[in-house]
Write an enzyme that holds these catalytic residues in place. Sequence first.
Site, PDB file in Angstrom:
ATOM      1  N   GLY A 301       0.833  -1.211   0.047  1.00  0.00           N
ATOM      2  CA  GLY A 301       0.043   0.024  -0.084  1.00  0.00           C
ATOM      3  C   GLY A 301       0.856   1.292  -0.051  1.00  0.00           C
ATOM      4  O   GLY A 301       2.150   1.482   0.474  1.00  0.00           O
ATOM      5  N   SER A 302       0.079   2.370  -0.363  1.00  0.00           N
ATOM      6  CA  SER A 302       0.874   3.630  -0.549  1.00  0.00           C
ATOM      7  C   SER A 302       1.345   4.179   0.598  1.00  0.00           C
ATOM      8  O   SER A 302       2.246   5.054   0.801  1.00  0.00           O
ATOM      9  CB  SER A 302      -0.022   4.563  -1.260  1.00  0.00           C
ATOM     10  OG  SER A 302      -1.318   4.625  -0.648  1.00  0.00           O
ATOM     11  N   CYS A 304       1.862   2.231   3.520  1.00  0.00           N
ATOM     12  CA  CYS A 304       2.487   0.853   4.396  1.00  0.00           C
ATOM     13  C   CYS A 304       4.012   0.994   4.573  1.00  0.00           C
ATOM     14  O   CYS A 304       4.720   1.299   3.599  1.00  0.00           O
ATOM     15  CB  CYS A 304       1.940  -0.371   3.504  1.00  0.00           C
ATOM     16  SG  CYS A 304       0.421  -0.465   3.243  1.00  0.00           S
ATOM     17  N   GLY A 360      -6.835   2.436  -1.897  1.00  0.00           N
ATOM     18  CA  GLY A 360      -6.854   3.333  -0.675  1.00  0.00           C
ATOM     19  C   GLY A 360      -6.365   4.800  -1.093  1.00  0.00           C
ATOM     20  O   GLY A 360      -7.110   5.777  -1.215  1.00  0.00           O
ATOM     21  N   GLY A 386      -2.158   5.533   7.056  1.00  0.00           N
ATOM     22  CA  GLY A 386      -2.130   3.990   7.245  1.00  0.00           C
ATOM     23  C   GLY A 386      -2.825   3.838   8.649  1.00  0.00           C
ATOM     24  O   GLY A 386      -2.872   4.536   9.408  1.00  0.00           O
ATOM     25  N   ALA A 388      -2.159   1.524  10.377  1.00  0.00           N
ATOM     26  CA  ALA A 388      -1.046   1.393  11.557  1.00  0.00           C
ATOM     27  C   ALA A 388      -0.252   2.362  11.694  1.00  0.00           C
ATOM     28  O   ALA A 388       0.899   2.177  12.098  1.00  0.00           O
ATOM     29  CB  ALA A 388      -0.476  -0.060  11.042  1.00  0.00           C
ATOM     30  N   SER A 463       8.945   2.942 -20.875  1.00  0.00           N
ATOM     31  CA  SER A 463       7.247   2.978 -20.732  1.00  0.00           C
ATOM     32  C   SER A 463       7.139   4.389 -20.154  1.00  0.00           C
ATOM     33  O   SER A 463       5.936   4.978 -20.703  1.00  0.00           O
ATOM     34  CB  SER A 463       6.998   2.031 -19.801  1.00  0.00           C
ATOM     35  OG  SER A 463       7.292   0.797 -20.127  1.00  0.00           O
TER      36      SER A 463
HETATM   37  P1  XMP Z   1      -3.218   1.835  -1.458  1.00  0.00           P
HETATM   38  O1  XMP Z   1      -1.786   1.554  -2.198  1.00  0.00           O
HETATM   39  O2  XMP Z   1      -4.367   1.669  -2.440  1.00  0.00           O
HETATM   40  O3  XMP Z   1      -3.341   0.782  -0.276  1.00  0.00           O
HETATM   41  O4  XMP Z   1      -3.051   3.052  -0.830  1.00  0.00           O
HETATM   42  C1  XMP Z   1      -4.375   0.397   0.631  1.00  0.00           C
HETATM   43  C2  XMP Z   1      -4.141  -0.513   1.231  1.00  0.00           C
HETATM   44  O5  XMP Z   1      -3.095  -0.509   2.245  1.00  0.00           O
HETATM   45  C3  XMP Z   1      -3.445  -1.259   3.572  1.00  0.00           C
HETATM   46  N1  XMP Z   1      -2.989  -0.555   4.664  1.00  0.00           N
HETATM   47  C4  XMP Z   1      -1.882  -0.609   5.413  1.00  0.00           C
HETATM   48  N2  XMP Z   1      -0.842  -1.424   5.302  1.00  0.00           N
HETATM   49  N3  XMP Z   1       0.168  -0.393   7.219  1.00  0.00           N
HETATM   50  C5  XMP Z   1       0.177  -1.260   6.285  1.00  0.00           C
HETATM   51  O6  XMP Z   1       1.005  -2.044   6.120  1.00  0.00           O
HETATM   52  C6  XMP Z   1      -0.807   0.485   7.278  1.00  0.00           C
HETATM   53  O7  XMP Z   1      -0.949   1.335   8.272  1.00  0.00           O
HETATM   54  C7  XMP Z   1      -1.907   0.489   6.323  1.00  0.00           C
HETATM   55  N4  XMP Z   1      -3.206   1.057   6.220  1.00  0.00           N
HETATM   56  C8  XMP Z   1      -3.854   0.315   5.368  1.00  0.00           C
HETATM   57  C9  XMP Z   1      -4.889  -1.910   3.506  1.00  0.00           C
HETATM   58  O8  XMP Z   1      -4.684  -3.096   3.066  1.00  0.00           O
HETATM   59  C10 XMP Z   1      -5.462  -0.835   2.419  1.00  0.00           C
HETATM   60  O9  XMP Z   1      -6.447  -1.464   1.656  1.00  0.00           O
END
Ligand code: XMP
Length: 471
Positions: A301-302, A304, A360, A386, A388, A463
């Site tokens: 995730g962005s 994470c 997300g 996030g 977490a 690309s």
């Molecule tokens: P994107 O890339 O779309 O990902 O922003 C969204 C997903 O990230 C996860 N998520 C987390 N993973 N720590 C993590 O390692 C975090 O604090 C956290 N918050 C969200 C989750 O699966 C979400 O759908």
Amino acid sequence: MYIPTALSYDDVLLVPQKSEVKSRQDVDTSTQLTRNISLKIPIVSANMDTVTESAMAIAMAQEGGIGIVHRFCDITKQVSEIKRVKRKQNIIITHPFIISSTATLADFKNKSEELNCSAFLVSDDNTALLGLITRRDVVFCSNDQTLVRDIMTPREKLIVAPVNIPMEEAKKILKDNKIEKLPLVDANFQIKGLITEKDIMRNSSNTQASKDNLGRLLVGAAIGVRGDYLARAVTLTEAGADILVLDIAHGHSTNALEAIKIIKRLLPHMELIGGNIATAQGALDLIEAGVDGVKVGIGPGSICTTRLTTGFGVPQLSAVLNVAPVCKKYGVPLIADGGIRQSADLVKALAAGADTVMMGGQLSGTEESPGPTINYQGRQCKISRGMASLTAALSRPDAKEKHHQITPEGIEARVPYRGPVKNILARYLGGLRSGMSYGNAQTIKDLRNCQFIRITKAGLKESEAHDNEVL
Ligand code: XMP
């Protein structure tokens, strides 16, 4: 020790196929979210507190996707977000809002604003219909202490219908009598529901929307595996949630597997998505425990930082490729969660075997995400964090740890304001449709016949836009 290589979206491209797709508009983007719930577009908004509450879930479902309302609030708040979505669009409102005949005009105005509703059925015991009050009834009343019973349309003057009235007949009554609300009652004037002209119009004009069999928008709700999770599961189901999503960082754990079995025993008809996992064995164990959908993604995730904090994770394309054969074998849909930054990633995830993607960060900057739009150095931004991350951990009502005791696995970030979610989805869908035509895919499943090739750094550089000044 043999160490296999794992790949992410940027490591690969799809090889173009001879295409029989005549128009990009003709391809079918519908897909399964769970064993029993299908969507018209393969996009799910993430259960994060900077992404999905009712406004996002409504917008997602209206466009043919779905939103999963986060769980980082008390049960009451989460339930009220679910109810807002279920009330947004109905054919029949099964539990209409009710006001007492002895309430004042001021009460009506407050309730009207609080519930974002302009009409109430009037009843003193919540069951027997006494009348109807709408904004039209109060336009010329200036005394806020006037009682509802003195301004409502009393039941004798109301046009009502039995609960099992065919929809075409209900429409005719509304049209012929030039009325907007049709209360449904039994022979003793006990309230059984409400049909409104607005809902009928909304329902017939949006065939793309994700709806349940009462015409209400579909919505999911996240739950954990500890504390109040069972009470939440039951209350959210009663509130009308269509799917429960187990929201746990390491879904391949005995805690998660036990919770799945317990929830499935208690709520056997509720669709349940399990996760997150990143291996074939993880998927198999979730499926054997009883899930109806498998969510894949450890650390892509962005926001994470799990991989940096723990050293664990699997690059997302490989995670999807590893899990997909298990999901296919058992007929359980796969949700690729996290790491989607552009429409190409969506196409690659689906070609690798995902049925939907969860997003997300890309949706956190939209109009419908929770939280205000802020101005930073002259640019409009919103916040993505996030679940977490440090601030998310500290803001939990049950947070016991102090600042220095928390090991974050996520970050807080500023993201550019991106306007209505509809526009973002249109861009992703445009990219998907175009990708399907390159891949000779009439359906999302057809994309799986495409061939991936690994590319080098030079290929990635080629690309991207290059050798010019991007404006
Ligand atoms: P994107 O890339 O779309 O990902 O922003 C969204 C997903 O990230 C996860 N998520 C987390 N993973 N720590 C993590 O390692 C975090 O604090 C956290 N918050 C969200 C989750 O699966 C979400 O759908």
